[in-house]
Design a protein around this motif. Structure first.
Motif, short mmCIF file in Angstrom:
data_model
loop_
_atom_site.label_atom_id
_atom_site.label_comp_id
_atom_site.label_asym_id
_atom_site.label_seq_id
_atom_site.Cartn_x
_atom_site.Cartn_y
_atom_site.Cartn_z
N VAL A 62 9.56 3.30 44.19
CA VAL A 62 8.49 2.63 43.44
C VAL A 62 8.69 2.97 41.96
O VAL A 62 9.01 4.11 41.64
CB VAL A 62 7.11 3.17 43.89
N SER A 96 3.81 -7.36 42.09
CA SER A 96 2.42 -7.75 42.33
C SER A 96 1.88 -8.40 41.06
O SER A 96 2.22 -7.96 39.95
CB SER A 96 1.58 -6.51 42.65
N GLY A 141 -1.68 -12.38 43.77
CA GLY A 141 -0.36 -12.98 43.66
C GLY A 141 0.73 -11.93 43.75
O GLY A 141 0.48 -10.74 43.52
N ALA A 160 5.94 -3.42 41.65
CA ALA A 160 4.59 -3.98 41.50
C ALA A 160 3.95 -3.61 40.16
O ALA A 160 3.10 -4.35 39.65
CB ALA A 160 3.70 -3.51 42.65
N GLN A 161 4.34 -2.45 39.61
CA GLN A 161 3.70 -1.98 38.37
C GLN A 161 4.64 -2.06 37.18
O GLN A 161 4.33 -1.50 36.13
CB GLN A 161 3.25 -0.52 38.57
N TYR A 211 -2.87 8.74 41.85
CA TYR A 211 -3.76 8.45 42.97
C TYR A 211 -4.31 9.78 43.44
O TYR A 211 -3.56 10.77 43.48
CB TYR A 211 -2.97 7.75 44.07
N THR A 227 2.04 6.80 45.66
CA THR A 227 2.06 5.39 45.27
C THR A 227 0.81 4.74 45.82
O THR A 227 0.04 5.36 46.58
CB THR A 227 3.32 4.69 45.83
N PHE A 228 0.60 3.47 45.47
CA PHE A 228 -0.47 2.72 46.12
C PHE A 228 -0.07 2.49 47.57
O PHE A 228 1.11 2.27 47.88
CB PHE A 228 -0.71 1.40 45.39
N LEU A 275 6.32 -7.40 49.92
CA LEU A 275 6.94 -6.21 50.51
C LEU A 275 7.12 -6.39 52.02
O LEU A 275 8.15 -5.99 52.60
CB LEU A 275 6.09 -4.97 50.23
N LYS A 296 -2.57 -5.93 36.77
CA LYS A 296 -1.17 -5.60 36.48
C LYS A 296 -0.78 -6.10 35.08
O LYS A 296 -1.48 -6.92 34.49
CB LYS A 296 -0.27 -6.26 37.54
N ASP A 316 10.05 -1.44 44.78
CA ASP A 316 8.64 -1.79 44.62
C ASP A 316 8.37 -1.78 43.10
O ASP A 316 8.13 -0.73 42.51
CB ASP A 316 7.72 -0.82 45.35
N ALA A 334 -0.01 0.18 49.62
CA ALA A 334 0.66 -1.04 50.07
C ALA A 334 2.17 -0.86 50.21
O ALA A 334 2.81 -1.56 51.01
CB ALA A 334 0.37 -2.20 49.11
N THR A 335 2.76 0.06 49.45
CA THR A 335 4.19 0.33 49.60
C THR A 335 4.47 0.69 51.06
O THR A 335 5.42 0.21 51.68
CB THR A 335 4.62 1.50 48.69
N SER A 392 0.55 -12.14 47.45
CA SER A 392 0.28 -10.77 46.99
C SER A 392 1.58 -9.98 46.97
O SER A 392 2.59 -10.40 47.58
CB SER A 392 -0.73 -10.05 47.90
N GLY A 393 1.53 -8.85 46.29
CA GLY A 393 2.68 -7.94 46.31
C GLY A 393 2.87 -7.35 47.69
O GLY A 393 4.00 -7.11 48.13
N THR A 394 1.77 -7.12 48.38
CA THR A 394 1.84 -6.57 49.74
C THR A 394 2.61 -7.53 50.65
O THR A 394 3.47 -7.11 51.44
CB THR A 394 0.41 -6.35 50.29
C1 LIG Z 1 2.99 0.27 43.72
C2 LIG Z 1 2.32 -0.91 44.34
N1 LIG Z 1 2.86 -1.48 45.42
C3 LIG Z 1 2.30 -2.55 46.00
C4 LIG Z 1 1.15 -3.11 45.51
C5 LIG Z 1 0.52 -4.24 46.25
O1 LIG Z 1 0.33 -5.38 45.49
P1 LIG Z 1 -0.89 -6.37 45.79
O2 LIG Z 1 -2.15 -5.69 45.40
O3 LIG Z 1 -0.57 -7.57 44.94
O4 LIG Z 1 -0.84 -6.71 47.23
C6 LIG Z 1 0.56 -2.57 44.36
C7 LIG Z 1 -0.63 -3.17 43.73
O5 LIG Z 1 -1.71 -3.10 43.95
C8 LIG Z 1 1.14 -1.44 43.77
O6 LIG Z 1 0.61 -0.86 42.69
#
Ligand SMILES: Cc1ncc(COP(=O)(O)O)c(C=O)c1O
Length: 374
Positions: free
Chosen positions: A133, A183, A196, A161-162, A312, A87-88, A66, A188, A159, A90-91, A61-63
């Motif tokens: 991000v 991510s 992933g 991810a997007q 968000y 941001t989402f 990171l 995405k 980051d 997970a950052t 995953s992107g998480t």
């Molecule tokens: C800005 C950002 N960072 C991190 C993530 C985390 O990625 P993931 O959902 O693959 O763990 C996402 C995606 O959802 C994201 O949009």
């Protein structure tokens, strides 16, 4: 009956490439290479080439990517990492997972990304990294951030991810930071059929250690050099991503087409439209408009079967999980205003001209009813 317009049309994307995906998955089954394996290795090579980056390490995953970035940089308890509150979540997780403290600074109103001037003011002796991000696929203003990093000898972690395929001054985002993270969540621009992510770096030692960390901290089976994780990318996801990567440039161009058409059709409405900065090529992951009556507009779109979403609605400094950081409403007014006003319209490569037109028509009806322009 008018056609409902989905916010995101994954079935349409998959219909176009279904045979390629089925064949790739069948090969993975034939090899029985379900965890990492040749499909993942090939995708890592191809994605690195696509970006122009020396090393790509596939993750689950992107998480996770990171989190690994924070581990590789040795960020830990007592450290601070400067990042965006808009941001989402997970950052921020990555920072929290290693016991460090997220230090939020307010965003730039035009790009929704970290404001470099505010970053400079937030640096302390405990700052361990800066984590911008590329929100909605639009690059953060990297040069001033990289200058700050050089001045203070700090690593920059992107980051991204997007932002697959986004460019800053002509160069792919994900190639500027000491480490960058992507991510491949299904929604995405480049999405797996499941979870992933990837860690990208120009540092061979980081890449080697990330490969070990994602595999239980081991390079030799049942020998564990440090405490690691099961952050391996699945073989199926490597196979799917390998297929989809071949289409990404075309898909990004299609997203650009949709964005351009929205600009034309919505130019005479009271909406604040997203714009690319002079130095940016957005990946147009999202097309986010702004208006003070966002909630009413959202209701109107949904009542007319036009999908839309909020990215968000609550900035991270006001999330319950971060209450112990002690922030309050008003601390980051630009982010808080964005959270109240932002509305994501449908944008995807398969979006037809008729669908774009209808979204615009429904929006204009809203403003006509309000007695505004449009
Ligand atoms: C800005 C950002 N960072 C991190 C993530 C985390 O990625 P993931 O959902 O693959 O763990 C996402 C995606 O959802 C994201 O949009």
């Amino acid at each position: 009956m008018t056609e409902a317009i989905p916010y995101f049309d994954l079935p349409a994307q998959l219909r176009g490439i279904r045979q390629e995906i089925d064949a790739a998955l069948a090969r993975t089954i034939d090899h029985c290479s379900f965890c990492l394996g040749p499909d993942v290795a090939q995708f890592e090579k191809d994605f690195a080439t696509y970006l122009g980056a020396p090393h790509c390490v596939g993750c689950n995953s992107g998480t996770s990517a990171l989190h690994l970035a924070m581990r590789l940089l040795g960020v830990g308890p007592g450290d601070e990492v400067i990042t965006s509150p808009f941001t989402f979540v997970a950052t921020s997780w990555a920072i929290s997972y290693v016991g460090a403290k997220p230090v939020y600074v307010d965003i730039d109103d035009a790009t929704f990304n970290l404001d470099p001037q505010r970053v400079e003011r937030a640096i302390t002796s405990r700052t361990a990294a800066i984590l911008p991000v590329h929100l909605y696929g639009h690059p953060a203003d990297l040069d001033p951030l990289l200058d700050i990093c050089r001045q203070h000898d700090l690593p920059l972690v992107e980051d991204a991810a997007q932002a697959h395929g986004a460019k800053y001054k002509g160069k792919a985002v994900g190639t500027f930071g000491r480490i960058s993270c992507f991510s491949f969540y299904p929604g995405k621009n480049l999405g797996a059929c499941g979870e992933g992510g990837a860690l990208v770096t120009d540092n061979a030692a980081f890449a080697a250690r990330a490969r070990a960390l994602r595999e239980h901290g081991s390079t030799q089976r049942y020998h564990h050099d440090e405490i690691g994780f099961n952050y391996r990318m699945e073989g199926f996801q490597g196979a799917v991503l390998g297929v989809k990567l071949k289409h990404l440039e075309k898909w990004t161009n299609e997203r650009r087409r949709v964005a351009r058409r929205y600009h034309e059709l919505l130019a005479d409405t009271p909406l604040q439209l997203p714009r690319e900065a002079a130095w940016a090529e957005s990946a147009w992951h999202l097309y986010v408009v702004r208006h003070p009556q966002r909630d009413q507009l959202k209701q109107h779109l949904e009542a007319n079967q036009v999908g839309c979403a909020l990215h968000y609605p609550l900035p991270l400094h006001l999330q319950k999980c971060y209450a112990d950081l002690g922030f309050k409403a008003g601390d980051f007014p630009v982010a808080e205003k964005a959270a109240r006003e932002c509305l994501s319209l449908p944008i995807y490569p398969e979006m037809t001209g008729a669908r774009i037109q209808r979204v615009a028509t429904v929006i204009k009806e809203f403003f006509q009813k309000q007695g505004g322009r449009g």
